[in-house]
Design a protein around this motif. Structure first.
Motif, PDB file in Angstrom:
ATOM      1  N   CYS A  11       0.812  -1.223   0.000  1.00  0.00           N
ATOM      2  CA  CYS A  11       0.000   0.000   0.000  1.00  0.00           C
ATOM      3  C   CYS A  11       0.841   1.266   0.000  1.00  0.00           C
ATOM      4  O   CYS A  11       0.318   2.353  -0.233  1.00  0.00           O
ATOM      5  CB  CYS A  11      -0.964  -0.004   1.185  1.00  0.00           C
ATOM      6  SG  CYS A  11      -0.188   0.318   2.773  1.00  0.00           S
ATOM      7  N   ALA A  13       2.593   2.507   2.623  1.00  0.00           N
ATOM      8  CA  ALA A  13       2.724   3.166   3.927  1.00  0.00           C
ATOM      9  C   ALA A  13       4.101   2.938   4.543  1.00  0.00           C
ATOM     10  O   ALA A  13       4.540   3.715   5.386  1.00  0.00           O
ATOM     11  CB  ALA A  13       1.632   2.683   4.885  1.00  0.00           C
ATOM     12  N   LYS A  56       4.270   5.808   7.357  1.00  0.00           N
ATOM     13  CA  LYS A  56       3.203   6.732   7.718  1.00  0.00           C
ATOM     14  C   LYS A  56       2.685   6.408   9.113  1.00  0.00           C
ATOM     15  O   LYS A  56       2.336   5.256   9.398  1.00  0.00           O
ATOM     16  CB  LYS A  56       2.061   6.619   6.721  1.00  0.00           C
ATOM     17  CG  LYS A  56       2.420   7.195   5.356  1.00  0.00           C
ATOM     18  CD  LYS A  56       1.238   7.154   4.415  1.00  0.00           C
ATOM     19  CE  LYS A  56       1.673   7.649   3.045  1.00  0.00           C
ATOM     20  NZ  LYS A  56       0.862   7.094   1.957  1.00  0.00           N
ATOM     21  N   ASN A  57       2.606   7.420   9.947  1.00  0.00           N
ATOM     22  CA  ASN A  57       2.023   7.282  11.281  1.00  0.00           C
ATOM     23  C   ASN A  57       2.525   6.030  11.989  1.00  0.00           C
ATOM     24  O   ASN A  57       3.717   5.865  12.157  1.00  0.00           O
ATOM     25  CB  ASN A  57       0.497   7.316  11.195  1.00  0.00           C
ATOM     26  CG  ASN A  57       0.025   8.578  10.490  1.00  0.00           C
ATOM     27  OD1 ASN A  57       0.551   9.649  10.753  1.00  0.00           O
ATOM     28  ND2 ASN A  57      -0.917   8.448   9.589  1.00  0.00           N
ATOM     29  N   ALA A  59       2.256   2.880  10.900  1.00  0.00           N
ATOM     30  CA  ALA A  59       2.088   1.777   9.940  1.00  0.00           C
ATOM     31  C   ALA A  59       3.095   0.646  10.111  1.00  0.00           C
ATOM     32  O   ALA A  59       2.850  -0.475   9.668  1.00  0.00           O
ATOM     33  CB  ALA A  59       2.160   2.309   8.513  1.00  0.00           C
ATOM     34  N   CYS A  75       3.824  -4.132   7.404  1.00  0.00           N
ATOM     35  CA  CYS A  75       2.935  -2.982   7.314  1.00  0.00           C
ATOM     36  C   CYS A  75       1.605  -3.327   7.976  1.00  0.00           C
ATOM     37  O   CYS A  75       0.981  -4.333   7.649  1.00  0.00           O
ATOM     38  CB  CYS A  75       2.709  -2.608   5.854  1.00  0.00           C
ATOM     39  SG  CYS A  75       1.460  -1.312   5.687  1.00  0.00           S
ATOM     40  N   LYS A  76       1.180  -2.490   8.883  1.00  0.00           N
ATOM     41  CA  LYS A  76      -0.071  -2.754   9.603  1.00  0.00           C
ATOM     42  C   LYS A  76      -1.291  -2.525   8.727  1.00  0.00           C
ATOM     43  O   LYS A  76      -2.386  -2.956   9.062  1.00  0.00           O
ATOM     44  CB  LYS A  76      -0.170  -1.848  10.830  1.00  0.00           C
ATOM     45  CG  LYS A  76       0.764  -2.236  11.944  1.00  0.00           C
ATOM     46  CD  LYS A  76       0.293  -1.529  13.217  1.00  0.00           C
ATOM     47  CE  LYS A  76       1.467  -1.119  14.071  1.00  0.00           C
ATOM     48  NZ  LYS A  76       1.048  -0.224  15.164  1.00  0.00           N
ATOM     49  N   ARG A  77      -1.127  -1.799   7.616  1.00  0.00           N
ATOM     50  CA  ARG A  77      -2.277  -1.565   6.741  1.00  0.00           C
ATOM     51  C   ARG A  77      -2.482  -2.712   5.770  1.00  0.00           C
ATOM     52  O   ARG A  77      -3.588  -3.210   5.613  1.00  0.00           O
ATOM     53  CB  ARG A  77      -2.073  -0.281   5.930  1.00  0.00           C
ATOM     54  CG  ARG A  77      -2.149   0.945   6.768  1.00  0.00           C
ATOM     55  CD  ARG A  77      -2.191   2.144   5.856  1.00  0.00           C
ATOM     56  NE  ARG A  77      -2.005   3.362   6.621  1.00  0.00           N
ATOM     57  CZ  ARG A  77      -1.912   4.558   6.064  1.00  0.00           C
ATOM     58  NH1 ARG A  77      -1.970   4.687   4.754  1.00  0.00           N
ATOM     59  NH2 ARG A  77      -1.745   5.617   6.808  1.00  0.00           N
ATOM     60  N   CYS A  78      -1.427  -3.091   5.052  1.00  0.00           N
ATOM     61  CA  CYS A  78      -1.607  -4.107   4.005  1.00  0.00           C
ATOM     62  C   CYS A  78      -1.067  -5.468   4.427  1.00  0.00           C
ATOM     63  O   CYS A  78      -1.265  -6.449   3.711  1.00  0.00           O
ATOM     64  CB  CYS A  78      -0.978  -3.653   2.688  1.00  0.00           C
ATOM     65  SG  CYS A  78       0.804  -3.489   2.730  1.00  0.00           S
TER      66      CYS A  78
END
Ligand SMILES: [Zn+2]
Length: 119
Positions: A11, A13, A56-57, A59, A75-78
């Motif tokens: 993603c 991040a 980012k932040n 992530a 990555c905590k998002r993807c």
């Protein structure tokens, strides 16, 4: 002669840039976490001085187990595993070759690291 590589998670991040040896082959590991990830990694542990990580932040996730020497980042998002700090050389990083721009992991020769039997 070192080369500069950049890449990141799916993603975007989590991003990284590093300089190291030209990637000519990769390594798989059969330890309990790597066998589940199935990621092809670079063979040369990268010094933290040669690796720049941006995210980012909040992530950048961290997963530890066992002796907690190795630091497994994702990555905590993807959910993609991007790099980890090694158990054999604490503080040094191996990178997920699939996250590096311009490299086809399926075109590389591979070695198997016997992490399962490393005590
Ligand atoms: Zn991501």
């Amino acid at each position: 002669m070192s080369k500069e590589y950049q890449g990141g998670c799916h993603c975007g991040a989590v991003r990284f840039t590093y300089s190291g040896e030209e990637i000519r082959k990769g390594v798989y590991c059969n330890c309990s976490i790597c066998v589940r990830k199935g990621a092809l990694m670079n063979t040369e542990p990268i010094s933290p001085a040669n690796l720049k990580i941006e995210f980012k932040n909040d992530a950048l996730g961290l997963y530890e187990f066992g002796t907690k020497t190795a630091k497994h980042h994702f990555c905590k998002r993807c959910g993609i595993y991007t790099f980890h700090q090694t158990r054999s050389q604490p503080g040094f990083y191996r990178i997920n070759i699939g996250c590096i721009e311009g490299i086809d992991p399926f075109s590389l020769e591979t070695d198997l690291f016997d992490g399962k039997n490393l005590l």
